[in-house]
Enzyme design. Sequence first.
Site, PDB file in Angstrom:
ATOM      1  CG  HIS A  22       6.679 -23.276  43.384  1.00 20.15           C
ATOM      2  ND1 HIS A  22       7.134 -23.695  42.168  1.00 20.15           N
ATOM      3  CD2 HIS A  22       6.042 -22.101  43.166  1.00 20.15           C
ATOM      4  CE1 HIS A  22       6.784 -22.815  41.247  1.00 20.15           C
ATOM      5  NE2 HIS A  22       6.128 -21.835  41.826  1.00 20.15           N
TER       6      HIS A  22
ATOM      7  CG  HIS B 145      -6.171 -16.209  43.178  1.00 21.11           C
ATOM      8  ND1 HIS B 145      -5.831 -15.420  42.102  1.00 21.11           N
ATOM      9  CD2 HIS B 145      -5.232 -17.183  43.238  1.00 21.11           C
ATOM     10  CE1 HIS B 145      -4.737 -15.905  41.526  1.00 21.11           C
ATOM     11  NE2 HIS B 145      -4.342 -16.965  42.217  1.00 21.11           N
TER      12      HIS B 145
ATOM     13  CG  ASP C 140       3.710 -19.717  45.243  1.00 15.12           C
ATOM     14  OD1 ASP C 140       3.577 -18.554  44.812  1.00 15.12           O
ATOM     15  OD2 ASP C 140       3.443 -20.720  44.558  1.00 15.12           O
TER      16      ASP C 140
ATOM     17  CG  HIS D 246       6.337 -21.672  37.766  1.00 16.04           C
ATOM     18  ND1 HIS D 246       5.367 -21.372  38.687  1.00 16.04           N
ATOM     19  CD2 HIS D 246       5.885 -22.770  37.111  1.00 16.04           C
ATOM     20  CE1 HIS D 246       4.371 -22.249  38.600  1.00 16.04           C
ATOM     21  NE2 HIS D 246       4.670 -23.107  37.640  1.00 16.04           N
TER      22      HIS D 246
ATOM     23  CG  ASN E 182       2.519 -13.290  38.810  1.00 17.16           C
ATOM     24  OD1 ASN E 182       3.007 -12.773  39.809  1.00 17.16           O
ATOM     25  ND2 ASN E 182       1.799 -14.394  38.883  1.00 17.16           N
TER      26      ASN E 182
ATOM     27  CG  HIS F 243       2.488 -14.297  43.574  1.00 15.39           C
ATOM     28  ND1 HIS F 243       2.885 -14.233  42.260  1.00 15.39           N
ATOM     29  CD2 HIS F 243       2.873 -15.519  44.008  1.00 15.39           C
ATOM     30  CE1 HIS F 243       3.483 -15.365  41.917  1.00 15.39           C
ATOM     31  NE2 HIS F 243       3.490 -16.171  42.969  1.00 15.39           N
ATOM     32  CG  PHE F 244       2.657  -8.635  48.574  1.00 12.92           C
ATOM     33  CD1 PHE F 244       2.173  -9.859  49.008  1.00 12.92           C
ATOM     34  CD2 PHE F 244       3.543  -7.952  49.406  1.00 12.92           C
ATOM     35  CE1 PHE F 244       2.561 -10.404  50.238  1.00 12.92           C
ATOM     36  CE2 PHE F 244       3.934  -8.479  50.642  1.00 12.92           C
ATOM     37  CZ  PHE F 244       3.443  -9.712  51.053  1.00 12.92           C
ATOM     38  NE  ARG F 245      -2.216 -12.271  43.380  1.00 14.71           N
ATOM     39  CZ  ARG F 245      -1.794 -13.353  42.745  1.00 14.71           C
ATOM     40  NH1 ARG F 245      -0.942 -13.256  41.737  1.00 14.71           N
ATOM     41  NH2 ARG F 245      -2.219 -14.539  43.099  1.00 14.71           N
TER      42      ARG F 245
HETATM   43  O1  DOR Z   1      -0.548 -21.288  42.057  1.00 13.31           O
HETATM   44  C1  DOR Z   1       0.123 -20.360  41.666  1.00 13.31           C
HETATM   45  N1  DOR Z   1      -0.327 -19.086  41.756  1.00 13.31           N
HETATM   46  N2  DOR Z   1       1.322 -20.594  41.144  1.00 13.31           N
HETATM   47  C2  DOR Z   1       2.013 -19.626  40.497  1.00 13.31           C
HETATM   48  O2  DOR Z   1       3.049 -19.908  39.966  1.00 13.31           O
HETATM   49  C3  DOR Z   1       1.480 -18.261  40.394  1.00 13.31           C
HETATM   50  C4  DOR Z   1       0.544 -17.991  41.496  1.00 13.31           C
HETATM   51  C5  DOR Z   1      -0.260 -16.725  41.289  1.00 13.31           C
HETATM   52  O3  DOR Z   1       0.337 -15.702  40.932  1.00 13.31           O
HETATM   53  O4  DOR Z   1      -1.467 -16.759  41.483  1.00 13.31           O
END
Ligand code: DOR
Length: 441
Positions: free
Chosen positions: A233, A308, A304, A180, A96, A64-66
């Site tokens: 996962h 954050h 994964d 997922h 996402n 996830h590179f946001r």
């Molecule tokens: O812990 C998680 N964080 N699981 C996920 O499926 C999404 C991910 C996130 O995008 O932060």
Amino acid sequence: MTDPYDLLLRGGTFVNHDGRTQRDIGIQAGRIAALGDLSGVTAVEVIDARGLHILPGVIDTQVHFREPGLEHKEDLETGSRAAVMGGVTAVFEMPNTKPLTTSAEALADKVARARRMFCDFAFYVGGTRENIGNMPALERLEGSAGIKVFMGSSTGDLLVDDELSLDRIVARIWRRAAFHAEDEARLRERMGLRRPGDPGSHLVWRDEQVALIATRRLVRLAETHGKRVHVLHVSTAEEMAFLAGHKDWASVEVTPHHLTLAAPECYERLGTYAQMNPPVRDERHRDALWAALRAGVVDVLGSDHAPHTREEKDHPYPDSHSGMTGVQTLVPIMLDHVNAGRLTLERFVDLTSHGPRRLFGIRGKGQIAVGYDADLTVVDLKRRQTISNAWIKSRCGWSPYDGITVQGWPVGTIVRGRRVMWEGEITGPAHGEPIRFLEAG
Ligand code: DOR
């Protein structure tokens, strides 16, 4: 006389489908041009790789590179710096973001932004009730890694949990799609089991049944429609036992986190910094994941990588965000497991290069062979080094492995013939390109 090769790696031991061999690698115009004894041959640049192991470039099929929208956590450039610092040459990135990657326009926007990346890339398109009609076109676009569906709520607003929509999505997908698998109904019923301030209760809430119910449901749909699904996962012994009997439909990913950390110790030590979805569970599950990996049930490793900020992680549970960084530590953590005898280096290569190529039909990557992209992960299996937050290139600047000493370290990252990382320095140009797939275009 001009040099025949742009880059020559001399004397390394390379690991491939045909075992470990000591051969030189000649690279020209971004591709592997020759393998064998190239002594006496010249090149523009020569790397002395004696004592090092050269792996096909590590492909991380879940990060996830946001970007766009959540750049305070990470962006495509910082995420890719973390990737290449950790020896990863290509990533599949998750949808996402804000806005969600659920349309051709949003995907094209990401692909355009991604030219700043140091590694190659593909982006999953989020499957929703609204875009079912656009499948399989969305799977065929440049830069598309295929469809990703959240069957249970996690970070962001992507969720498809009703039977009709899930059935329609699985019926329409054309490529292997990633899921997922956590059951939303059971997650809602059990919300009250979250104990404020106790991240250890995360796995009580999101228990084995949450995962197993969704995985069984998904595989039933895949079997009904004769489609291929990828279960992201996988975290439980029960799912592994079930998935072992359904390999024709479902491929299996595990993360280094689920293989390395275990409850309750990780929650006592790391608190909310160990919180992720699906949760890290106890040793019974961790042992079962290793057994499944050794038994061939597991197809790929995905980090994964889910960054954050510390502030977001420091909220008291359950307001703390779920997810840990991982793209930069995948290689060193797994090499440490190799050195500890938990898997062979050949199996590691199978999980991070051959596996992704086989499952997703990646063109020109995933093994060291003449004509293939010169994507290489150069590692020193003997080196002992301590992972530290200071080394982490992710914008959020932390790792659950801070302070852990491992044996086995990524020394260099070569993407299509160019060194982008060497000895802890980012040396190369950000020349990321979309990964090409057999079933796209
Ligand atoms: O812990 C998680 N964080 N699981 C996920 O499926 C999404 C991910 C996130 O995008 O932060």
